[in-house]
Design a protein around this motif. Structure first.
Motif: not given
Length: 301
Positions: A228-238, A240-243, A260-267
């Motif tokens: 939630e914090e990551a999405i709230a901080a993200a701009s349209a050009t950012d 979000v990379v999952l760790l 945009t969310i990327e990373g080899d994990f599950t949301v």
């Protein structure tokens, strides 16, 4: 010369001119100077700096565990000449000791590094684990901002921040913050490669290796404890990379933006992601749960 303080208090109680007297003047104008504080205290009164580290020749100060330095500036690193071709060798190492600046506001400086024109490229400041820094570390004061000091922060507790008066492009070349806990947010450009800045639940900021940060996601060099914090901080050009695998545990609404969310994990969405308008989701991670859509598209890479 060399001064080693094993267990004593050295105090400057002189009223004196403001900022003009010191408990210790570690002066290497004419010959090398070395100061080692193994225990005890160096204290200056309310108007003056505790230690001046004025360097023409080699100058070294080490503040070890059990030693504390207190003054309006705990340590003033001073390069006294206006000759830019001269680069004095200066070492300031805090190795478990405490530096306390007693100035107010922006002048609460644990370390103030200043040059009257000398080249600062050979000034090396190191803060190691278990050190305590009460006040800011302020770099590259003075007239020559072309060559910046090297600052390495390997750990410690900071009641304040770390910054440079030089352009950030200059400072980021020679400042590396690997670890530490800070009461104030520091510029992520000053972090060492592989380190993340994370705001903790208690309001403090921690810097640590990405793998030890506890963050579930990051944007650039800033980590976030929740998606939630990551999405709230993200701009349209950012991005979000999952760790780690991450879940939305509360409602998140997006309107007319791009996420945009990327990373080899599950949301795991838990049906908590709601999008409106011209919102576009670019998600390459595995999704679990449904997105509530209204006039938008999901792009799966």
């Amino acid at each position: 010369g060399t001064l080693v303080v094993e267990n004593a208090t050295i105090a400057n109680t002189t009223a004196g001119m403001k900022h003009a007297t010191y408990a210790i003047d570690n002066n290497s104008i004419n010959s090398e100077a070395t100061l080692v504080l193994n225990a005890g205290a160096v204290v200056s009164n309310a108007n003056n700096y505790a230690i001046r580290q004025i360097a023409n020749k080699a100058n070294s100060i080490t503040v070890n565990d059990g030693a504390k330095v207190t003054g309006t500036r705990a340590v003033w690193v001073q390069l006294p000449s206006n000759n830019a071709s001269v680069a004095p060798e200066v070492e300031l190492t805090v190795n478990g000791g405490t530096l306390e600046g007693t100035g107010e506001g922006e002048y609460k400086l644990a370390v103030y590094s200043y040059t009257y024109g000398n080249n600062a490229k050979n000034v090396n400041i190191t803060v190691n684990a278990d050190s305590t820094i009460l006040g800011d570390i302020a770099l590259t004061g003075g007239s020559n901002k072309e060559n910046t000091e090297t600052l390495t922060v390997n750990g410690g507790t900071f009641e304040g921040s770390v910054y440079s008066y030089a352009a950030i492009e200059k400072a980021m070349e020679t400042v590396n913050v690997y670890n530490g806990t800070f009461t104030e947010e520091i510029e992520v450009e000053l972090l060492a490669e592989g380190s993340l800045l994370v705001k903790q639940a208690n309001g403090l900021y921690s810097v640590s290796a990405e793998t030890q940060s506890g963050a579930v996601a990051k944007i650039g060099n800033t980590g976030y404890l929740t998606l939630e914090e990551a999405i709230a901080a993200a701009s349209a050009t950012d991005k979000v990379v999952l760790l780690a695998n991450a879940s939305l545990t509360s409602k998140v609404e997006l309107r007319d933006t791009t996420l945009t969310i990327e990373g080899d994990f599950t949301v795991t969405l838990n049906d908590n992601l709601i999008v409106y308008g011209e919102t576009s989701l670019n998600i390459s991670s595995k999704l679990s749960g449904e997105v509530l859509l209204e006039n938008n598209s999901i792009v799966k890479d």
